[in-house]
Design an enzyme around this catalytic site. Structure first.
Site, PDB file in Angstrom:
ATOM      1  N   GLU A  14       2.047   1.090  -8.497  1.00 33.74           N
ATOM      2  CA  GLU A  14       3.066   1.783  -7.713  1.00 33.74           C
ATOM      3  C   GLU A  14       4.233   2.190  -8.604  1.00 33.74           C
ATOM      4  O   GLU A  14       5.251   2.682  -8.116  1.00 33.74           O
ATOM      5  CB  GLU A  14       3.564   0.905  -6.568  1.00 33.74           C
ATOM      6  CG  GLU A  14       4.252  -0.380  -6.987  1.00 33.74           C
ATOM      7  CD  GLU A  14       4.911  -1.099  -5.818  1.00 33.74           C
ATOM      8  OE1 GLU A  14       6.010  -0.676  -5.430  1.00 33.74           O
ATOM      9  OE2 GLU A  14       4.318  -2.079  -5.311  1.00 33.74           O
TER      10      GLU A  14
ATOM     11  N   CYS B 215       1.807  -2.939  -3.450  1.00 39.34           N
ATOM     12  CA  CYS B 215       1.111  -3.955  -4.251  1.00 39.34           C
ATOM     13  C   CYS B 215      -0.395  -4.000  -4.000  1.00 39.34           C
ATOM     14  O   CYS B 215      -1.084  -4.864  -4.553  1.00 39.34           O
ATOM     15  CB  CYS B 215       1.715  -5.327  -3.960  1.00 39.34           C
ATOM     16  SG  CYS B 215       3.471  -5.450  -4.335  1.00 39.34           S
TER      17      CYS B 215
ATOM     18  N   HIS C 279      -1.396 -12.815  -2.753  1.00 44.63           N
ATOM     19  CA  HIS C 279      -0.399 -11.952  -3.384  1.00 44.63           C
ATOM     20  C   HIS C 279       0.926 -12.709  -3.347  1.00 44.63           C
ATOM     21  O   HIS C 279       1.307 -13.269  -2.322  1.00 44.63           O
ATOM     22  CB  HIS C 279      -0.271 -10.635  -2.617  1.00 44.63           C
ATOM     23  CG  HIS C 279       0.947  -9.846  -3.006  1.00 44.63           C
ATOM     24  ND1 HIS C 279       1.151  -9.394  -4.284  1.00 44.63           N
ATOM     25  CD2 HIS C 279       2.030  -9.467  -2.276  1.00 44.63           C
ATOM     26  CE1 HIS C 279       2.312  -8.756  -4.337  1.00 44.63           C
ATOM     27  NE2 HIS C 279       2.864  -8.785  -3.132  1.00 44.63           N
TER      28      HIS C 279
END
Length: 554
Positions: A98, A132, A264
């Site tokens: 990103e 993400c 994550h």
């Protein structure tokens, strides 16, 4: 009619044991201590270290960008596999990120310069972006390619990389940077479970980057935590149902079927809270919960609704306490890189996988099943799993994969600590020079790890030029590189020799490199010393004298 009912008949057409053949991680060579950052920011002691669970945060100077991070991790991994796998053996290359430095040109296209020596330009894939989650999307695309009629028998290479930076304020401490490269193929030592992905997609503005002139995101922190937990609940239900159908989840507990549960990780405390929420999901789906054992003291929560208790402190406290022993057993070790480097965005989950692998012996890893939860704001989320081969012989590929990660802990230990004041100055420099062209970076090169790619300059047309730190010993505490010159290095030597003959600024320097006790001749750009006599007192104040400031001429 095609459909799930007919899939078993077609299993024989799929490549066997599709998964990760090799993996490596790159993180910056400098960090800021979170306890010192607490003092500098004037917040209460423990807000970052205990409240968020973070010890150190890696960061990049203006010498590194998303392209250089990905160049570094790919070349590192491919060099470690030299003699086994070469660039011409790659048929797909996809990048999840990103961190955008160009709205048109992909990071993947920049990585193609690594394939020039092999003359391999036949590679499918491109960049994938959604906060993400881009690395996971790239990973799924690679798996799907290998299992499709498009597969030509070659490997897929997946790269996840990002630089996470925030504006001055309470979110800056949750930054980080890094990249992970994963080589995928069949007969892999880490095999993905087929037909068992729990997916949740939804439209929401919890974290986004609408200002293309800035590196900084717009964040609704409370909403983002709620979205993360809601996505976890949804993926839990969908993954559990499919895992049961495939026969590797028995009973009501997802936690019990896994030897490792990875998340994550924006920050480590959220990982611990998320593990507790998994236990809450297990608890609510268990028809006969054991109130004398695992669920002792949780009787009052039997009728809770998860969608109504995202911020219920009593529920959170109860399940965090009950789940702590299992968290320590199945998840804590996977937070190593998150705790020491910070939030790497797309590589975060796969940094967790690396952390899990390096925290166990090969014998301990053999036969494990790992459940992974991936989340990207906006939002996109998935829960999926892999199993590690039980075969620890060289033929299984597990020792080779494991050896690629043998230097991870030592690299963490030899990083250079920067003061909060210096970190703040570097963040201000990045902010002031973002998208600036032409631009010559002022950050030092001698503090980078050996073999690191770095930005040499940006010309007036915004074209970026890169070079690579020579893999040699630096006198500032970095360990001697055990990496021999690659074919790319040899190619560069030839090019630089030609440049020397035509009056270019590169010179040939005889410098010892530790290669199993041998010495080799290497070529380095003019002004980049083969050794450094003293550590600079400041990353920004380090002398730039001798570093080639001239931009590459196109």
């Amino acid at each position: 009619m095609p459909g799930p009912a007919n899939m078993d008949d077609n299993d024989k057409h799929f490549p066997k044991d599709v998964g990760i053949v090799a993996i490596d991680v790159y993180f910056p060579s400098q960090y800021v201590d979170q306890a010192e950052l607490e003092q500098y920011d004037g917040v209460s002691t423990g807000k970052y270290t205990i409240g968020l669970g973070q010890d150190k945060m890696g960061f990049c100077t203006d010498r590194e960008d998303i392209n250089s991070l990905c160049l570094t991790v790919v070349e590192r991994l491919m060099h470690k596999l030299e003699g086994h796998i070469s660039y011409e053996n790659i048929g797909r290359l996809e990048v999840g990120t990103e961190t955008i430095v160009d709205k048109s040109k992909s990071v993947k296209s920049v990585l193609m310069q690594l394939f020039e020596e092999s003359e391999n330009t036949d590679l499918e894939g491109i960049d994938t972006t959604n906060a993400c989650y881009g690395g996971t999307a790239a990973l799924f695309n690679a798996i799907n390619w290998i299992e499709s009629s498009s597969w030509d028998g070659r490997y897929a290479l997946v790269v996840a990389g990002d630089i996470a930076v925030y504006a001055t304020g309470n979110a800056r401490c949750t930054g980080g940077a890094g990249a992970v490269a994963m080589l995928l193929g069949n007969y892999a030592p880490l095999v993905f479970d087929r037909r068992a992905r729990g997916i949740h997609m939804q439209h929401v503005y919890d974290f986004y980057k609408p200002d293309l002139a800035s590196e900084y995101p717009v964040v609704d922190g409370k909403l983002s935590v709620q979205c993360y937990q809601h996505a976890l609940d949804m993926c839990y239900e969908r993954y559990s149902r499919k895992a049961e159908a495939e026969g590797f989840k028995e009973g009501s507990s997802l936690i019990d079927m896994a030897d490792g549960v990875l998340f994550h990780s924006p920050y480590c405390k959220l990982v611990q809270k998320s593990f507790a929420r998994l236990m809450a999901n297990d608890f609510l789906t268990d028809k006969t919960p054991d109130f004398q054992g695992r669920y002792a003291g949780l009787e009052d929560f039997r009728d809770i609704r998860l969608d109504q208790c995202y911020f219920d402190k009593e529920v959170e406290k109860g399940f965090m306490a009950a789940s702590k022993p299992l968290f320590e057993e199945k998840t804590r070790q996977s937070t190593l890189l998150s705790n020491q480097v910070g939030n790497m965005y797309t590589p975060s989950l796969y940094g967790g996988l690396v952390s899990h692998l390096v925290s166990h012996t090969i014998e301990q890893l053999a036969g494990q099943r790992i459940v992974l939860f991936s989340y990207g704001s906006g939002l996109a989320a998935s829960m999926f799993s892999l199993r590690i081969t039980e075969d620890t012989s060289q033929a299984s590929g597990l020792p080779t994969l494991y050896s690629c990660l043998s230097d991870v802990k030592s690299r963490l230990e030899i990083r250079q600590k920067s003061s909060p004041e210096e970190f703040d100055r570097i963040m201000k420099l990045r902010e002031d020079t973002h998208n600036k062209a032409p631009y010559v970076p002022v950050g030092p090169i001698d503090t980078l790890f050996p073999g690191t790619w770095y930005l040499t300059g940006i010309d007036g047309m915004h074209r970026r030029s890169y070079d690579r730190v020579t893999p040699t010993k630096l006198a500032n505490g970095h360990a001697t590189s055990s990496v021999e010159p690659t074919p790319m290095d040899v190619s560069r030597q030839r090019k630089r020799k030609t440049e020397d003959e035509t009056g270019s600024s590169s010179v040939k320097i005889s410098s010892p490199i530790s290669i199993s006790g041998e010495a080799s001749l290497v070529t380095v750009p003019s002004g980049i010393p083969s050794t450094v006599e003293a550590k600079p007192s400041s990353l920004l104040e380090a002398s730039q004298s001798g570093v080639a400031a001239k931009l590459s001429q196109s």
